[in-house]
Scaffold this active site. Structure first.
Site, mmCIF file in Angstrom:
data_model
loop_
_atom_site.group_PDB
_atom_site.id
_atom_site.type_symbol
_atom_site.label_atom_id
_atom_site.label_comp_id
_atom_site.label_asym_id
_atom_site.label_seq_id
_atom_site.Cartn_x
_atom_site.Cartn_y
_atom_site.Cartn_z
ATOM 1 N N ASP A 224 0.882 -1.159 0.000
ATOM 2 C CA ASP A 224 0.000 0.000 0.000
ATOM 3 C C ASP A 224 0.926 1.216 0.000
ATOM 4 O OD1 ASP A 224 -2.056 1.759 -0.031
ATOM 5 O OD2 ASP A 224 -3.153 0.893 1.654
HETATM 6 C C1 BGC Z 1 -4.870 3.431 -0.205
HETATM 7 C C2 BGC Z 1 -4.916 2.453 -1.349
HETATM 8 C C3 BGC Z 1 -4.662 3.169 -2.647
HETATM 9 C C4 BGC Z 1 -3.325 3.880 -2.564
HETATM 10 C C5 BGC Z 1 -2.967 4.636 -3.815
HETATM 11 C C6 BGC Z 1 -3.601 4.247 -0.226
HETATM 12 O O1 BGC Z 1 -3.646 5.264 0.711
HETATM 13 O O2 BGC Z 1 -4.981 2.761 1.013
HETATM 14 O O3 BGC Z 1 -6.166 1.808 -1.378
HETATM 15 O O4 BGC Z 1 -4.713 2.282 -3.720
HETATM 16 O O5 BGC Z 1 -3.367 4.788 -1.482
HETATM 17 O O6 BGC Z 1 -3.791 5.749 -3.968
#
Ligand code: BGC
Length: 777
Positions: A224
């Site tokens: 993530d």
């Molecule tokens: C989120 C993800 C997301 C990523 C990219 C993170 O903060 O938890 O779900 O895909 O950011 O935007």
């Protein structure tokens, strides 16, 4: 290709090159590929630069969020939405879409529940696999997230989700397991949080032992965004790609670790190889044109299939409205809320406004609009110029005059359509909700409207991402339509369902509790001092409400239709056997549309194991089908259950265990509206318990091998009764739960360390003989 790469080049591949791109290796003609959010619509950021902002993104179709699509219980529809998302990704040159999100809705206040499908792992897994399938049919990768146990936003970057293995296996893993094994996603995204004390990003058991070795995942594990703490430890654990990249830090750390002999180059090769594979896979992608009109039509159809009619005393559908007057009350009718905030926020291609859609769908009717309340918060900004789902600027929401104006507008009308919902600032990625209730200004408006025009039916139309409490006000409404956050076409879909152009067929993917404190996770959410303990164990969602025999406002699986459906003729057949590994329990029944228009029923199959060695939920969803039926038509539906569907995860045996005996099979229209049921008896040999000195006397005696060797060793008395401590029933009742080693500490009972050693050896020998045949003597 790998052989041609240097260690620094391979290290560079294990990091992105910017916020959304993998690293290119120009010398070898390896291009960078782009990934992009999100689960229900593309959020391709317009600027390539590292930009953590959630603002500008290319316009894209905002399909229903998972909170809504989960209620469709329609895997074909999820596949279609996935494929459309894939086409949009092709049009935007995106290699993989960062979705769907498949975490379990453990608690109604999780701020990101709108991005997740269900409180049930079976439903989540089936819908997500179909969506990934659709996406990947376009040669665009799917990326299920967030693995694992990311069920809250509070302290999500650090909190340790403390979950026992059985609960992980039965509740928090199966959706991931199903998607990985059935749809083979190109990517899995690890979560930010820790799982039992270790960051998911560097959790070897999660990312390698379970994900790859048990489930056979062959794709790429991506972090993530910002979830990596120790790049080398993460690499060792099985985290292939760090996003966004800590350029000059993580790559150097990897190179230094290889040079110092602390990181096996083979580990680096594997991760870099997986990044290369993503690049190669994405070369198959063909450019596409996106048909915004067709995708909007799909978004509308998908939304209409997902809306859940919670209650209807006959006020719906709105028919014969020409010449009538309808009050449309509520700011949300004019300023729709159709998606949530955070990384999944899409710049929609267009937005259907419910008020306009209703005016178009009800020709000849007079619509009187009053906002009734102000939406309390402006919500997150967007650059798109289109509503983000946020309301206009506000006066703080007291709304006294607005309520009076709404009452005046509603007076003398034939029906009141009252739009209610959560202000955007009340739920978002990044934080959890503070309360389950709708804003007071909205619920008090409903009470005032009901008091001012008794006899005029009020239809409440809800727009919210997480569940809201209904029990304090729904008695004053003739009908309640739960729309969740149903995407850019929600406005038209709402009009479709209210007018009966579409017969509602959504079913709740989560329980709506009577009050929050009944939620099984209530006492353990969102945790404290860095830990959240999943104390309810496997009793998440309806499993817990059912086990505690708690009344609920609307149960899991519930949803009304304008038609009535009959269930008859349950037939169950078993073939194969659990021991042989080919058990199949075929469940058949016949569903009929007995009254009303053409419509769809969601037939749900639950199972129970009423007498089990471990505490098991009274009902667990193990199959479902959405069946479309013309008026008067009948259809036979068939489901097949496997041994796994009847099993529990045994912490002792560290595997799935099917306990032979009786099981309940329930077929119904919701988890609490069971229409057909039957008991079946399934034969299965219990797994052998590892027996030792720490096993209790009862465990020894109830095990077929243990009991035999113990009885043999202790002999028989002259009067025929078993010898030694086995001779007295009264004594056995008292010492039965004492480990043999403890009994050995009591003189005079005839249990010694030597006896235990002999017993253990004898049990091992018997079991070996049974599996391999008797040894040659
Ligand atoms: C989120 C993800 C997301 C990523 C990219 C993170 O903060 O938890 O779900 O895909 O950011 O935007």
């Amino acid at each position: 290709m790998l052989a041609k790469l240097s260690v620094p080049q391979k290290a560079a591949l294990c990091l992105g090159s910017d916020f959304w791109h993998t690293a290119p290796v120009s010398e070898l003609g390896i291009e960078a590929v782009m990934v992009s959010d999100g689960p229900h619509g593309l959020r391709k950021q317009t600027e390539r630069a590292a930009d953590a902002g959630l603002r500008a993104s290319e316009s894209a179709t905002c399909f229903p969020t998972a909170s809504a699509l989960g209620c469709s219980w329609d895997t074909d529809l999820a596949r279609e939405v996935g494929a459309a998302l894939g086409v949009e990704a092709r049009a935007q040159n995106i290699a993989a879409v960062l979705g769907p999100g498949i975490n379990i809705k453990r608690h109604p206040l999780c701020g990101r529940n709108f991005e997740y499908f269900s409180e049930d792992p079976f439903l989540s897994g089936r819908l997500a696999a179909a969506m990934v399938d659709g996406l990947q049919s376009q040669q665009v990768g799917g990326c299920v997230k967030h693995f694992a146990a990311n069920n809250q936003e509070t302290d999500r970057m650090r909190v340790s989700a403390d979950v026992d293995e059985r609960t992980l296996r039965e509740i928090y893993f199966p959706a991931f397991e199903h998607v990985v094994t059935a749809a083979k996603p190109w990517l899995v995204m690890c979560s930010y949080n820790k799982v039992n004390g270790e960051y998911a990003s560097q959790h070897r058991w999660l990312l390698t032992d379970v994900l790859r070795e048990e489930w056979g995942f062959d794709g790429l594990v991506v972090s993530d965004w910002g979830a990596v703490h120790d790049r080398v430890a993460a690499l060792r654990a099985g985290l292939d790609l760090e996003m966004p990249p800590k350029l000059g830090v993580s790559d150097r750390a990897i190179v230094a670790a290889v040079e110092a002999g602390q990181l096996d180059e083979a580990v680096l090769d594997r991760a870099a190889g997986r990044v290369l594979r993503l690049v190669l896979r994405s070369r198959r992608r063909q450019p596409a044109e996106m048909d915004a009109v067709a995708h909007h039509a799909l978004a509308r159809r998908a939304a209409a299939q997902s809306l859940v009619l919670l209650k209807n005393d006959g006020a719906l559908p709105l028919t014969g409205m020409a010449g009538r007057t309808i009050a449309v009350i509520g700011e949300f009718a004019r300023t729709p809320r159709f998606q949530g905030a955070g990384s999944s926020q899409v710049s929609p291609t267009r937005v259907d406004v419910p008020l306009d859609a209703l005016a178009a769908a009800l020709p000849g009717a007079t619509l009187r609009f009053a906002p009734g309340y102000r939406i309390d918060s402006p919500g997150p900004a967007t650059d798109s110029g289109l509503p983000s789902g946020s309301g206009p600027a506000t006066d703080g929401g007291a709304g006294g005059d607005l309520a009076a104006e709404a009452v005046r507008a509603a007076t003398g009308t034939d029906v009141v359509l009252l739009f209610l919902g959560l202000p955007p600032a009340e739920e978002s990625e990044g934080y959890d909700r503070a309360r389950i209730d709708l804003p007071d200004a909205q619920t008090s408006l409903l009470t005032r409207l009901a008091g001012a025009a008794p006899g005029t039916p009020i239809v409440a139309v809800l727009c919210n991402g997480g569940a809201v409490r209904t029990s304090t006000w729904d008695h004053a409404a003739s009908a309640v339509l739960e729309c969740w956050l149903a995407g850019q076409a929600a406005g038209s879909a709402i009009a479709d369902v209210l007018t009966g152009a579409v017969n509602p067929s959504g079913r709740l993917a989560e329980t709506i509790p009577l009050w929050l404190a009944n939620c099984p996770a209530y006492l353990n959410f969102p945790g404290e001092e860095g830990h959240v303990r999943y104390g309810e164990g496997v009793f998440a969602g309806y499993r817990g409400y059912d086990a505690l025999e708690l009344p609920v406002a609307y149960p899991f699986g519930h949803g009304l239709s304008y038609s009535s459906f009959s269930y008859r003729d349950l037939r169950i057949r078993q073939t194969g056997s659990a021991d042989a590994g080919d058990l199949a329990v075929t469940v058949r029944c016949t569903i009929g549309n007995t009254a009303g228009p053409a419509g769809a029923e969601v037939v749900q199959v639950y199972v129970s194991d009423p007498a089990a060695a471990v505490a098991r939920p009274p009902r667990e969803l193990k199959a479902f089908a959405k069946v479309s039926l013309e008026p008067g038509a009948e259809q036979e539906v068939t489901f097949t259950l496997t041994a796994r569907d009847l099993s529990y995860w045994s912490a002792v045996h560290r595997r799935w265990v099917l306990e032979g005996g009786e099981f309940g099979i329930y077929v119904g229209a919701s988890s609490r509206d069971i229409r057909l049921s039957a008991a079946i008896t399934v034969a299965a040999t219990p797994p052998a318990l590892p027996l030792s000195g720490t096993s209790t006397l009862t465990e020894w005696l109830t095990d077929p091998d243990g009991g035999q060797v113990l009885r043999d060793a202790l002999g028989t008395r002259a009067d025929g009764r078993p010898g030694g401590i086995l001779g007295s029933e009264d004594l056995l009742a008292i010492i039965g739960n004492m480990p043999l080693a403890t009994l050995a500490a009591f003189p005079g009972l005839g249990v010694t360390e030597e006896l235990i050693d002999n017993l253990v050896a004898a049990v091992i020998e018997r079991r070996l003989e049974a599996t391999q045949g008797a040894p040659q003597r």
